[in-house]
Design a protein around this motif. Structure first.
Motif, PDB file in Angstrom:
ATOM      1  N   ALA A  72      51.623   3.492 -30.661  1.00  0.00           N
ATOM      2  CA  ALA A  72      51.685   2.867 -29.335  1.00  0.00           C
ATOM      3  C   ALA A  72      52.345   1.495 -29.431  1.00  0.00           C
ATOM      4  CB  ALA A  72      50.281   2.737 -28.746  1.00  0.00           C
ATOM      5  N   GLY A  73      52.031   0.760 -30.499  1.00  0.00           N
ATOM      6  CA  GLY A  73      52.687  -0.531 -30.693  1.00  0.00           C
ATOM      7  C   GLY A  73      54.177  -0.390 -30.917  1.00  0.00           C
ATOM      8  N   LEU A  74      54.564   0.629 -31.691  1.00  0.00           N
ATOM      9  CA  LEU A  74      55.981   0.880 -31.937  1.00  0.00           C
ATOM     10  C   LEU A  74      56.746   1.091 -30.627  1.00  0.00           C
ATOM     11  CD1 LEU A  74      55.796   3.343 -34.968  1.00  0.00           C
ATOM     12  CD2 LEU A  74      56.989   1.164 -34.984  1.00  0.00           C
ATOM     13  N   LEU A  75      56.119   1.798 -29.706  1.00  0.00           N
ATOM     14  CA  LEU A  75      56.816   2.201 -28.482  1.00  0.00           C
ATOM     15  C   LEU A  75      56.671   1.215 -27.329  1.00  0.00           C
ATOM     16  CD1 LEU A  75      55.985   6.036 -28.356  1.00  0.00           C
ATOM     17  CD2 LEU A  75      58.081   4.938 -29.168  1.00  0.00           C
ATOM     18  N   PHE A  76      55.501   0.556 -27.214  1.00  0.00           N
ATOM     19  CA  PHE A  76      55.159  -0.099 -25.959  1.00  0.00           C
ATOM     20  C   PHE A  76      55.082  -1.620 -26.002  1.00  0.00           C
ATOM     21  CE2 PHE A  76      52.528   3.986 -25.277  1.00  0.00           C
ATOM     22  CZ  PHE A  76      53.652   4.682 -24.873  1.00  0.00           C
ATOM     23  N   VAL A  77      55.025  -2.254 -27.187  1.00  0.00           N
ATOM     24  CA  VAL A  77      54.769  -3.690 -27.211  1.00  0.00           C
ATOM     25  C   VAL A  77      55.868  -4.484 -26.504  1.00  0.00           C
ATOM     26  CG1 VAL A  77      55.881  -4.128 -29.445  1.00  0.00           C
ATOM     27  CG2 VAL A  77      54.006  -5.598 -28.676  1.00  0.00           C
ATOM     28  N   ASP A  78      57.125  -4.016 -26.597  1.00  0.00           N
ATOM     29  CA  ASP A  78      58.193  -4.749 -25.927  1.00  0.00           C
ATOM     30  C   ASP A  78      58.210  -4.495 -24.428  1.00  0.00           C
ATOM     31  OD1 ASP A  78      58.868  -2.108 -26.375  1.00  0.00           O
ATOM     32  OD2 ASP A  78      61.011  -2.490 -26.568  1.00  0.00           O
ATOM     33  N   LYS A  79      57.455  -3.508 -23.966  1.00  0.00           N
ATOM     34  CA  LYS A  79      57.409  -3.188 -22.536  1.00  0.00           C
ATOM     35  C   LYS A  79      56.240  -3.874 -21.826  1.00  0.00           C
ATOM     36  CE  LYS A  79      59.597   1.371 -23.065  1.00  0.00           C
ATOM     37  NZ  LYS A  79      59.885   1.254 -24.497  1.00  0.00           N
ATOM     38  N   VAL A  80      55.101  -4.031 -22.518  1.00  0.00           N
ATOM     39  CA  VAL A  80      53.922  -4.615 -21.864  1.00  0.00           C
ATOM     40  C   VAL A  80      53.562  -5.987 -22.426  1.00  0.00           C
ATOM     41  CG1 VAL A  80      53.003  -2.320 -21.418  1.00  0.00           C
ATOM     42  CG2 VAL A  80      52.241  -3.548 -23.450  1.00  0.00           C
ATOM     43  N   GLY A  81      54.147  -6.363 -23.571  1.00  0.00           N
ATOM     44  CA  GLY A  81      53.825  -7.640 -24.190  1.00  0.00           C
ATOM     45  C   GLY A  81      52.718  -7.502 -25.225  1.00  0.00           C
ATOM     46  N   ALA A  82      52.764  -8.382 -26.236  1.00  0.00           N
ATOM     47  CA  ALA A  82      51.784  -8.309 -27.317  1.00  0.00           C
ATOM     48  C   ALA A  82      50.377  -8.586 -26.822  1.00  0.00           C
ATOM     49  CB  ALA A  82      52.160  -9.302 -28.424  1.00  0.00           C
ATOM     50  N   GLY A  83      50.234  -9.559 -25.907  1.00  0.00           N
ATOM     51  CA  GLY A  83      48.901  -9.900 -25.406  1.00  0.00           C
ATOM     52  C   GLY A  83      48.246  -8.745 -24.676  1.00  0.00           C
ATOM     53  N   ALA A  84      48.986  -8.132 -23.737  1.00  0.00           N
ATOM     54  CA  ALA A  84      48.426  -7.017 -22.970  1.00  0.00           C
ATOM     55  C   ALA A  84      48.163  -5.814 -23.868  1.00  0.00           C
ATOM     56  CB  ALA A  84      49.375  -6.637 -21.838  1.00  0.00           C
ATOM     57  N   LEU A  85      49.101  -5.496 -24.778  1.00  0.00           N
ATOM     58  CA  LEU A  85      48.929  -4.340 -25.656  1.00  0.00           C
ATOM     59  C   LEU A  85      47.692  -4.488 -26.530  1.00  0.00           C
ATOM     60  CD1 LEU A  85      50.305  -1.662 -26.867  1.00  0.00           C
ATOM     61  CD2 LEU A  85      50.937  -3.168 -28.738  1.00  0.00           C
ATOM     62  N   ASN A  86      47.603  -5.610 -27.251  1.00  0.00           N
ATOM     63  CA  ASN A  86      46.463  -5.797 -28.143  1.00  0.00           C
ATOM     64  C   ASN A  86      45.172  -5.988 -27.373  1.00  0.00           C
ATOM     65  OD1 ASN A  86      47.553  -5.678 -30.877  1.00  0.00           O
ATOM     66  ND2 ASN A  86      48.731  -7.469 -30.327  1.00  0.00           N
ATOM     67  N   GLY A  87      45.249  -6.625 -26.195  1.00  0.00           N
ATOM     68  CA  GLY A  87      44.048  -6.768 -25.387  1.00  0.00           C
ATOM     69  C   GLY A  87      43.494  -5.430 -24.935  1.00  0.00           C
TER      70      GLY A  87
END
Length: 306
Positions: free
Chosen positions: A244-259
């Motif tokens: 999910a990090g590979l695919l989505f971190v640039d779309k939702v941001g690191a803060g939102a993804l990890n949160g």
């Protein structure tokens, strides 16, 4: 729209919590923690290699490889530092403080990555509400962690254990950084299955090497007889979060993804403890734990919406 990805990220976080519980059971039956980690990570590499062979295109070009930062292939190892921290330190500081410190460092580091645009992320600048959300999530982690007890035996290990806190905070920060590095690896290698394989291979190598260096103790036949079929799949459930990090971190941001990952992870962990699923020791969801869960949900709303 980024918000449409949130349910998938929440599922990944929930699977991550299930993987942690499954790994705990696997370690108990494998006895040697390095052997258990190797057994847990090997199926991940097998699955991603198989998927890459089935879907070998697109492939990276010399141009994309030339632009890849040197640290991008180390994203898996950065995340594995927290796994090593759990293996080495959790019995010295206790499960509650360990999880509280790693997850709090993860949250704050993720917000900093977004705010300052570190490691190639677009700089969003300082926004008070997401940082307030991060503080709420950190408070929620503390409430949940403290109710788990300072140590497995309910006692504090004193100053010696507290000296390890800086190393544990670094491990938590590396968890967040590893997500961003994995995203950059995916951008350079183009094919997500190839990127996932490259990310996990150094981790398996490291754990296999540690198993060779420290092969004892080994599990007995009685230990292995109690192994359930789903225990070696623990790594695969956790790998969903990495993908999910590979695919989505640039779309939702690191803060939102990890949160989102952390919130789903801890809420699922509370449910696992409350109901005693997957062989976990049953710990009822007390009011402080529920308050911690509510704070985390409020925090992720502030981070994701604002």
């Amino acid at each position: 729209m980024a918000a449409l990805l949130y349910p998938f990220i929440l599922v990944a976080g929930a699977l991550q919590a299930l993987g942690n519980a499954m790994n705990a059971q696997l370690r108990g039956h494998m006895v040697n923690p390095w052997l258990a980690a190797t057994v847990s990570f090997l199926p991940i590499v097998f699955v991603f290699v198989t998927l890459f062979l089935v879907m070998p295109t697109p492939l990276p070009s010399l141009d994309t490889l030339g632009k890849m930062p040197w640290y991008a292939p180390l994203g898996g190892l950065a995340g594995a530092v927290a796994v090593f921290g759990g293996l080495a330190f959790i019995d010295k500081v206790g499960a509650g403080p360990f999880n509280g410190l790693t997850l709090t460092a993860n949250i704050i580091t993720s917000l900093a990555l977004d705010a300052f645009g570190l490691f190639g992320l677009p700089a969003a600048g300082f926004k008070p509400l997401p940082w307030l959300g991060g503080l709420l999530m950190a408070a929620g982690v503390v409430f949940i962690a403290r109710t788990a007890g300072k140590t497995d035996d309910g006692e504090s290990h004193g100053v010696g254990g507290k000296l390890l806190y800086p190393f544990i905070l670094v491990a938590g920060a590396l968890m967040a950084i590893g997500v961003v590095w994995n995203s950059q690896l995916r951008g350079a290698l183009v094919n997500p299955w190839l990127a996932a394989t490259v990310s996990f291979l150094p981790v398996v190598f490291a754990f296999a090497l540690m198993t060779l260096l420290k092969p004892m103790p080994l599990p007995t036949r009685a230990d292995l007889a109690g192994t359930r079929w789903w225990m070696p799949l623990a790594g695969l459930t956790g790998a969903v979060a990495v993908f999910a990090g590979l695919l989505f971190v640039d779309k939702v941001g690191a803060g939102a993804l990890n949160g989102l990952l952390i919130t789903a992870n801890l809420l699922t962990s509370v449910a696992l403890d409350h109901f005693g699923w997957l062989g976990m020791r049953q710990v009822k969801a007390s009011p402080p734990r529920l308050l911690g869960a509510a704070l985390m949900v409020g925090g992720i709303v502030l981070i994701s919406v604002f």
